[in-house]
Design a protein around this motif. Structure first.
Motif, PDB file in Angstrom:
ATOM      1  N   GLN A  56      19.091  -1.963 -19.709  1.00 13.96           N
ATOM      2  CA  GLN A  56      19.051  -3.427 -19.618  1.00 13.96           C
ATOM      3  C   GLN A  56      19.033  -3.894 -18.166  1.00 13.96           C
ATOM      4  N   ALA A  57      19.878  -3.297 -17.336  1.00 13.96           N
ATOM      5  CA  ALA A  57      19.910  -3.680 -15.925  1.00 13.96           C
ATOM      6  C   ALA A  57      18.581  -3.333 -15.251  1.00 13.96           C
ATOM      7  N   LEU A  58      18.025  -2.194 -15.586  1.00 17.68           N
ATOM      8  CA  LEU A  58      16.743  -1.793 -15.016  1.00 17.68           C
ATOM      9  C   LEU A  58      15.633  -2.753 -15.463  1.00 17.68           C
ATOM     10  N   ASP A  59      15.668  -3.183 -16.718  1.00 17.51           N
ATOM     11  CA  ASP A  59      14.679  -4.166 -17.196  1.00 17.51           C
ATOM     12  C   ASP A  59      14.755  -5.457 -16.373  1.00 17.51           C
ATOM     13  N   ARG A  60      15.975  -5.896 -16.048  1.00 19.85           N
ATOM     14  CA  ARG A  60      16.135  -7.108 -15.228  1.00 19.85           C
ATOM     15  C   ARG A  60      15.579  -6.881 -13.824  1.00 19.85           C
TER      16      ARG A  60
ATOM     17  N   VAL B  49      13.169  -4.888 -12.968  1.00 20.55           N
ATOM     18  CA  VAL B  49      11.705  -4.899 -13.077  1.00 20.55           C
ATOM     19  C   VAL B  49      11.214  -6.330 -13.250  1.00 20.55           C
ATOM     20  N   ARG B  50      11.848  -7.070 -14.151  1.00 20.87           N
ATOM     21  CA  ARG B  50      11.440  -8.458 -14.418  1.00 20.87           C
ATOM     22  C   ARG B  50      11.500  -9.304 -13.142  1.00 20.87           C
TER      23      ARG B  50
ATOM     24  N   GLU C 293      10.674  -5.611  -2.082  1.00 21.56           N
ATOM     25  CA  GLU C 293      11.624  -6.707  -2.329  1.00 21.56           C
ATOM     26  C   GLU C 293      12.964  -6.156  -2.814  1.00 21.56           C
ATOM     27  N   GLY C 294      12.920  -5.086  -3.613  1.00 15.31           N
ATOM     28  CA  GLY C 294      14.154  -4.463  -4.085  1.00 15.31           C
ATOM     29  C   GLY C 294      14.967  -3.873  -2.944  1.00 15.31           C
TER      30      GLY C 294
ATOM     31  N   ARG D 147       9.850  -1.202 -10.147  1.00 16.45           N
ATOM     32  CA  ARG D 147       8.628  -1.183 -10.954  1.00 16.45           C
ATOM     33  C   ARG D 147       8.512   0.173 -11.651  1.00 16.45           C
ATOM     34  N   ALA D 148       7.813   0.131 -12.779  1.00 17.24           N
ATOM     35  CA  ALA D 148       7.553   1.364 -13.515  1.00 17.24           C
ATOM     36  C   ALA D 148       6.517   2.171 -12.759  1.00 17.24           C
ATOM     37  N   GLY D 149       6.756   3.456 -12.708  1.00 20.97           N
ATOM     38  CA  GLY D 149       5.810   4.361 -12.070  1.00 20.97           C
ATOM     39  C   GLY D 149       5.157   5.218 -13.131  1.00 20.97           C
TER      40      GLY D 149
END
Length: 194
Positions: free
Chosen positions: A47-51, A53-54, A80-81, A59-61
């Motif tokens: 869930q935290a990773l989805d946030r 990415v959102r 940005e991360g 980003r998904a690799g």
């Protein structure tokens, strides 16, 4: 994105190397960082990773599949991360956050218990905290530079400070310098009421 300890930890892991969420959870546990963030629920990392990415911080690799395993997506940090992680560090280190731990709330209502019950419960807390300090002290691998153990050093110092304070309160309960009864509570409340 709203700053959170778990989001910060995930970004830091992705700065180290791209990885899939399951590996992130493994690394967190291997390093004992599950004492810093709550990853007891497997989906908390997802869930935290989805946030992240959102919000454009990760980003998904690539996606891979090993025989007999589900498909795994490896994630990586964005520019940005990395900038956000640095900004969070610069904000968090100098300024104490408003945190709301449970223990001070429980202390605020000791009058609902007897001094004897309180002493028993605080003695149990002393035992638990002493075990936690011992566990932190025992987990440090020999030869690892202090920089990589600094959060454990901090946690142990905070626990030792609480232990010293708790032992003093228990001593005061034992010798009667801290005591109460219902009549004293009612009298005090009447005196300080509006």
């Amino acid at each position: 994105m709203k700053r959170s300890p778990l989001a910060m930890l995930l970004l830091a892991l992705l700065v180290e190397a791209p990885m899939h969420p399951y590996r992130m959870q493994q690394v967190i546990k291997e390093r004992g960082q599950d004492q810093l963030v709550n990853v007891a629920q497997r989906n908390s990392v997802y869930q935290a990773l989805d946030r992240l990415v959102r919000d454009g911080l990760a980003r998904a690799g690539e996606t891979s599949r090993e025989a007999g395993r589900p498909e795994r997506t490896v994630y990586e940090v964005t520019e940005e991360g990395s900038a956000t992680l640095r900004r969070w560090l610069l904000e968090m280190l100098p300024a104490p956050a408003r945190e709301f731990p449970e223990f001070p709330v429980a202390l605020a209502f000791l009058a609902l218990l007897s001094p004897v019950e309180t002493r028993e419960l605080l003695n149990r807390r002393v035992e638990t905290l002493a075990e936690r300090v011992a566990a932190i002290d025992a987990q440090a691998p020999p030869g690892l530079p202090r920089l990589f153990l600094i959060e454990d050093e901090y946690r142990a110092a905070m626990l030792r400070a609480e232990l010293a304070w708790l032992r003093g309160v228990v001593t005061d309960l034992d010798n009667g310098t801290l005591t109460w009864d219902w009549a004293m509570i009612q009298e005090t409340m009447a005196r300080f009421a509006g």
